[in-house]
Write a protein that holds these residues in place. Structure first.
Motif, PDB file in Angstrom:
ATOM      1  N   ALA A 263       0.819  -1.216   0.000  1.00 21.96           N
ATOM      2  CA  ALA A 263       0.000   0.000   0.000  1.00 21.96           C
ATOM      3  C   ALA A 263       0.854   1.268   0.000  1.00 21.96           C
ATOM      4  O   ALA A 263       0.328   2.377   0.051  1.00 21.96           O
ATOM      5  N   GLY A 264       2.189   1.097  -0.042  1.00 17.16           N
ATOM      6  CA  GLY A 264       3.080   2.256  -0.089  1.00 17.16           C
ATOM      7  C   GLY A 264       3.471   2.818   1.261  1.00 17.16           C
ATOM      8  O   GLY A 264       4.014   3.919   1.334  1.00 17.16           O
ATOM      9  N   VAL A 265       3.205   2.075   2.343  1.00 19.53           N
ATOM     10  CA  VAL A 265       3.554   2.538   3.689  1.00 19.53           C
ATOM     11  C   VAL A 265       5.014   2.194   3.980  1.00 19.53           C
ATOM     12  O   VAL A 265       5.494   1.120   3.626  1.00 19.53           O
ATOM     13  N   ASP A 266       5.721   3.111   4.619  1.00 17.62           N
ATOM     14  CA  ASP A 266       7.106   2.874   5.025  1.00 17.62           C
ATOM     15  C   ASP A 266       7.090   2.039   6.298  1.00 17.62           C
ATOM     16  O   ASP A 266       6.827   2.541   7.385  1.00 17.62           O
ATOM     17  N   ALA A 267       7.357   0.749   6.157  1.00 15.61           N
ATOM     18  CA  ALA A 267       7.304  -0.183   7.287  1.00 15.61           C
ATOM     19  C   ALA A 267       8.618  -0.955   7.345  1.00 15.61           C
ATOM     20  O   ALA A 267       8.719  -2.065   6.822  1.00 15.61           O
ATOM     21  N   PRO A 268       9.640  -0.395   7.971  1.00 15.74           N
ATOM     22  CA  PRO A 268      10.964  -1.039   7.985  1.00 15.74           C
ATOM     23  C   PRO A 268      10.994  -2.297   8.844  1.00 15.74           C
ATOM     24  O   PRO A 268      10.164  -2.491   9.729  1.00 15.74           O
ATOM     25  N   ALA A 269      11.971  -3.141   8.566  1.00 20.50           N
ATOM     26  CA  ALA A 269      12.222  -4.337   9.367  1.00 20.50           C
ATOM     27  C   ALA A 269      13.639  -4.262   9.911  1.00 20.50           C
ATOM     28  O   ALA A 269      14.539  -3.698   9.277  1.00 20.50           O
ATOM     29  N   VAL A 270      13.841  -4.806  11.098  1.00 21.25           N
ATOM     30  CA  VAL A 270      15.175  -4.857  11.674  1.00 21.25           C
ATOM     31  C   VAL A 270      16.081  -5.663  10.744  1.00 21.25           C
ATOM     32  O   VAL A 270      15.733  -6.766  10.331  1.00 21.25           O
ATOM     33  N   GLY A 271      17.223  -5.087  10.408  1.00 19.12           N
ATOM     34  CA  GLY A 271      18.141  -5.715   9.467  1.00 19.12           C
ATOM     35  C   GLY A 271      18.175  -5.015   8.129  1.00 19.12           C
ATOM     36  O   GLY A 271      19.095  -5.230   7.334  1.00 19.12           O
ATOM     37  N   ASP A 272      17.191  -4.139   7.873  1.00 21.08           N
ATOM     38  CA  ASP A 272      17.176  -3.396   6.612  1.00 21.08           C
ATOM     39  C   ASP A 272      18.421  -2.530   6.441  1.00 21.08           C
ATOM     40  O   ASP A 272      18.824  -2.221   5.319  1.00 21.08           O
ATOM     41  N   LEU A 273      19.017  -2.101   7.561  1.00 16.39           N
ATOM     42  CA  LEU A 273      20.135  -1.150   7.501  1.00 16.39           C
ATOM     43  C   LEU A 273      21.502  -1.827   7.563  1.00 16.39           C
ATOM     44  O   LEU A 273      22.528  -1.140   7.562  1.00 16.39           O
ATOM     45  N   ALA A 274      21.523  -3.146   7.615  1.00 11.06           N
ATOM     46  CA  ALA A 274      22.790  -3.850   7.846  1.00 11.06           C
ATOM     47  C   ALA A 274      23.841  -3.544   6.791  1.00 11.06           C
ATOM     48  O   ALA A 274      25.040  -3.511   7.091  1.00 11.06           O
ATOM     49  N   GLU A 275      23.426  -3.317   5.562  1.00  8.71           N
ATOM     50  CA  GLU A 275      24.376  -3.050   4.485  1.00  8.71           C
ATOM     51  C   GLU A 275      24.489  -1.570   4.153  1.00  8.71           C
ATOM     52  O   GLU A 275      25.208  -1.186   3.232  1.00  8.71           O
ATOM     53  N   GLN A 276      23.791  -0.728   4.899  1.00 13.11           N
ATOM     54  CA  GLN A 276      23.819   0.709   4.628  1.00 13.11           C
ATOM     55  C   GLN A 276      25.066   1.356   5.236  1.00 13.11           C
ATOM     56  O   GLN A 276      25.716   0.790   6.111  1.00 13.11           O
ATOM     57  N   ASN A 277      25.356   2.558   4.785  1.00 10.45           N
ATOM     58  CA  ASN A 277      26.465   3.316   5.357  1.00 10.45           C
ATOM     59  C   ASN A 277      26.126   3.750   6.777  1.00 10.45           C
ATOM     60  O   ASN A 277      24.957   3.805   7.169  1.00 10.45           O
ATOM     61  N   ALA A 278      27.159   4.117   7.526  1.00 12.24           N
ATOM     62  CA  ALA A 278      26.967   4.477   8.930  1.00 12.24           C
ATOM     63  C   ALA A 278      26.073   5.694   9.093  1.00 12.24           C
ATOM     64  O   ALA A 278      25.322   5.791  10.064  1.00 12.24           O
ATOM     65  N   ASP A 279      26.138   6.651   8.164  1.00  8.65           N
ATOM     66  CA  ASP A 279      25.304   7.847   8.319  1.00  8.65           C
ATOM     67  C   ASP A 279      23.823   7.499   8.225  1.00  8.65           C
ATOM     68  O   ASP A 279      22.986   8.090   8.921  1.00  8.65           O
ATOM     69  N   VAL A 280      23.468   6.508   7.382  1.00  6.33           N
ATOM     70  CA  VAL A 280      22.073   6.063   7.291  1.00  6.33           C
ATOM     71  C   VAL A 280      21.659   5.371   8.589  1.00  6.33           C
ATOM     72  O   VAL A 280      20.570   5.619   9.124  1.00  6.33           O
ATOM     73  N   LEU A 281      22.533   4.528   9.104  1.00 10.44           N
ATOM     74  CA  LEU A 281      22.246   3.825  10.361  1.00 10.44           C
ATOM     75  C   LEU A 281      22.022   4.817  11.497  1.00 10.44           C
ATOM     76  O   LEU A 281      21.019   4.740  12.219  1.00 10.44           O
ATOM     77  N   LEU A 282      22.950   5.768  11.656  1.00  8.41           N
ATOM     78  CA  LEU A 282      22.860   6.714  12.776  1.00  8.41           C
ATOM     79  C   LEU A 282      21.666   7.651  12.625  1.00  8.41           C
ATOM     80  O   LEU A 282      21.123   8.124  13.629  1.00  8.41           O
ATOM     81  N   GLY A 283      21.239   7.906  11.390  1.00 13.26           N
ATOM     82  CA  GLY A 283      20.068   8.751  11.187  1.00 13.26           C
ATOM     83  C   GLY A 283      18.764   8.054  11.516  1.00 13.26           C
ATOM     84  O   GLY A 283      17.776   8.701  11.861  1.00 13.26           O
ATOM     85  N   ALA A 284      18.780   6.718  11.448  1.00 19.07           N
ATOM     86  CA  ALA A 284      17.540   5.958  11.667  1.00 19.07           C
ATOM     87  C   ALA A 284      17.382   5.465  13.096  1.00 19.07           C
ATOM     88  O   ALA A 284      16.259   5.378  13.607  1.00 19.07           O
ATOM     89  N   LEU A 285      18.482   5.124  13.764  1.00 18.64           N
ATOM     90  CA  LEU A 285      18.392   4.487  15.083  1.00 18.64           C
ATOM     91  C   LEU A 285      17.615   5.293  16.121  1.00 18.64           C
ATOM     92  O   LEU A 285      16.927   4.695  16.958  1.00 18.64           O
ATOM     93  N   PRO A 286      17.681   6.633  16.146  1.00 19.55           N
ATOM     94  CA  PRO A 286      16.923   7.366  17.175  1.00 19.55           C
ATOM     95  C   PRO A 286      15.422   7.118  17.122  1.00 19.55           C
ATOM     96  O   PRO A 286      14.729   7.337  18.121  1.00 19.55           O
ATOM     97  N   TYR A 287      14.900   6.669  15.990  1.00 16.07           N
ATOM     98  CA  TYR A 287      13.458   6.479  15.844  1.00 16.07           C
ATOM     99  C   TYR A 287      13.067   5.012  15.966  1.00 16.07           C
ATOM    100  O   TYR A 287      11.919   4.637  15.712  1.00 16.07           O
ATOM    101  N   HIS A 288      14.028   4.163  16.339  1.00 13.10           N
ATOM    102  CA  HIS A 288      13.742   2.759  16.619  1.00 13.10           C
ATOM    103  C   HIS A 288      13.423   2.590  18.099  1.00 13.10           C
ATOM    104  O   HIS A 288      14.081   3.203  18.944  1.00 13.10           O
ATOM    105  N   PRO A 289      12.464   1.747  18.462  1.00 10.42           N
ATOM    106  CA  PRO A 289      12.307   1.372  19.876  1.00 10.42           C
ATOM    107  C   PRO A 289      13.602   0.739  20.377  1.00 10.42           C
ATOM    108  O   PRO A 289      14.365   0.155  19.592  1.00 10.42           O
TER     109      PRO A 289
END
Length: 497
Positions: free
Chosen positions: A303-329
């Motif tokens: 339906a086009g909803v942004d619904a991430p799963a844990v592990g989606d960022l494993a291959e991303q650069n560190a800046d992507v990881l650090l930008g996303a982690l504050p919004y994770h439980p």
């Protein structure tokens, strides 16, 4: 600009193999598969592929449901699912159809479908695709109107009027999707699971009671009670799919009033603050299964909803990881960080994280907070990388914190400017992630109380968030005199800037 938060909090998913096993063992799907194998190379059936009376009895016995009064209905549901998913294929007998075969006479043949082979020779994803297709048909059934109301209308000889039975297909489907979405969020936040199921009154209230309503009105409470009964019916239909685990509403709580089901003492039944002596489980308890989390997420993504799963960022650069982690439980953030670290050596990970944590942009304090939390998961092998940044204004403070917490020795004392800069940076990050919380209030009181002249020195700190932090300290500190000094310091910081 602040990093864009995902629409949904991230969830942890089981592997495809585990989920496929769950799908195959779900009662409704397992029965459909068994009936497809039973159909084999040919079974005579009625119009539309419906099982004839004799075949229905045989199929019910095959499933071991002959002693259950609802056994024939469960068998018919499983057979229909097999037809809907292609596990069983129906070929109509044109001659019988043309001759107008009676409803209790064969009018076609059902055989095991091609999809059945995918369950043994296909991949786990093939199994999940087939299960998801079946789930869609059951979701549609769950959102359908009460058959009794439709039968009453038809028996009275009138045209079918959906408005008269108070049913709008789009609204009903949207309501059920919204409920499953709320249950998904609760699961992602750790507030809904098999160990911590969600009370049905709370789930119904989340869809009905406005967020800004302190005390629900009687009309709202009645709406919640009606929603509970709708959900009770729908969840009973959905539970056999493996989507969710459901403990139904206690039958003794339901009474018939003017032909409609209502909950006795509904005012107490929908409140989240039920008395301790009240057994809330009697009002129904529900939780998404791991298979259910997978299914709801899949439908959201489609339906086009942004619904991430844990592990989606494993291959991303560190800046992507650090930008996303504050919004994770919390638990999801740690799991995500661990998966990211597992793909790198400690020294590589530390250097990449530290490089991504630099900056004077608005998001930088949050990145550094996430960097510090992720670095805490590394062992002594990362120490050389941390020592390389001891003289860096942005990173020297958090590097010293890591070294001290890791038990390292020979840690050089930081300059006073670095200490104050780290303090402002830490408060800025806490403001961004948690707002003006009680925890931050305590931190502010402690800083001012333990360091004489803190405010007089703080306004001179060359940090982009200095004025913002001092203004927040003015709002947070309970002492009016100190609060006024903080506001003055914030003014000086803005003037200096």
């Amino acid at each position: 600009m602040p990093a864009e938060r995902p629409t949904m909090p991230p969830v942890r998913l089981h592997s495809d193999a585990e989920l496929a096993r769950d799908a195959l063992s779900a009662p409704l799907f397992a029965r459909a598969v068994r009936l497809a194998r039973w159909a084999g190379e040919g079974t005579p059936v009625g119009a539309g592929g419906e099982l004839l009376a004799g075949q229905l009895r045989e199929a019910t016995e095959l499933l071991g449901l002959e002693k259950d009064e609802d056994g024939p209905a469960y068998t018919a549901e499983a057979w229909q699912l097999a037809l809907d998913t292609g596990l069983v294929e129906f070929t109509e007998d044109e001659e019988a159809e043309a001759a107008g075969a009676p409803s209790d006479e064969p009018s076609g043949t059902a055989v095991a479908g091609e999809e059945l082979a995918a369950l043994t020779s296909g991949s786990p994803q093939d199994v999940l695709d087939l299960w998801l297709a079946g789930l869609e048909t059951v979701l549609a059934d769950a959102a359908a109107p009460d058959l009794g109301d439709i039968v009453d209308q038809i028996s009275e000889g009138g045209d079918l009027d959906l408005d008269a039975i108070d049913w709008n297909p789009e609204d009903e489907a949207d309501f059920l999707d919204g409920v499953l979405g709320n249950l998904y969020v609760l699961t992602a936040l750790g507030e809904g699971s098999a160990e911590r199921p969600v009370p049905l009154p709370a789930l119904a209230a989340s869809m009905i009671v406005p967020d800004d309503m302190d005390e629900p009105t009687d009309d709202i409470l009645e709406e919640v009670s009606d929603a509970m009964m709708r959900l009770d019916d729908q969840f009973r239909v959905l539970a056999p799919t493996g989507l969710l685990e459901y403990q139904p509403v206690d039958e003794s709580l339901i009474e018939e009033v003017d032909g409609e089901g209502h909950i006795r003492e509904s005012v107490d039944g929908v409140r989240s603050d039920l008395p301790e002596e009240e057994d809330v489980t009697r009002y129904g308890m529900v939780a998404l299964t791991p298979l259910g989390v997978f299914a709801v997420r899949t439908r959201m993504l489609e339906a086009g909803v942004d619904a991430p799963a844990v592990g989606d960022l494993a291959e991303q650069n560190a800046d992507v990881l650090l930008g996303a982690l504050p919004y994770h439980p919390g638990p999801a953030a740690r799991a995500e960080a661990e998966l990211w670290l597992a793909r790198r050596t400690p020294s590589e990970a530390a250097r990449e994280l530290l490089a991504a944590a630099r900056g004077d942009d608005e998001d930088a304090p949050l990145r550094r907070l996430s960097c510090q939390q992720t670095l805490s998961l590394l062992g002594a092998e990362a120490e050389p990388a941390l020592r390389e940044v001891l003289d860096d204004l942005h990173l020297g403070g958090l590097a010293r914190v890591w070294l001290a917490e890791s038990g390292a020795t020979d840690i050089p004392e930081p300059a006073e400017a670095m200490v104050f800069w780290l303090t402002i940076d830490t408060i800025a990050a806490q403001l961004a992630v948690g707002g003006e919380s009680e925890e931050l209030r305590g931190l502010v009181e402690g800083l001012v109380g333990q360091h004489n002249g803190f405010l007089d020195a703080a306004w001179r700190v060359d940090h982009p968030a200095t004025a913002e932090v001092l203004e927040a300290m003015g709002r947070l500190h309970p002492d009016k005199k100190v609060a006024k000094e903080a506001r003055k310091a914030a003014y000086k910081a803005r003037s200096r800037g």
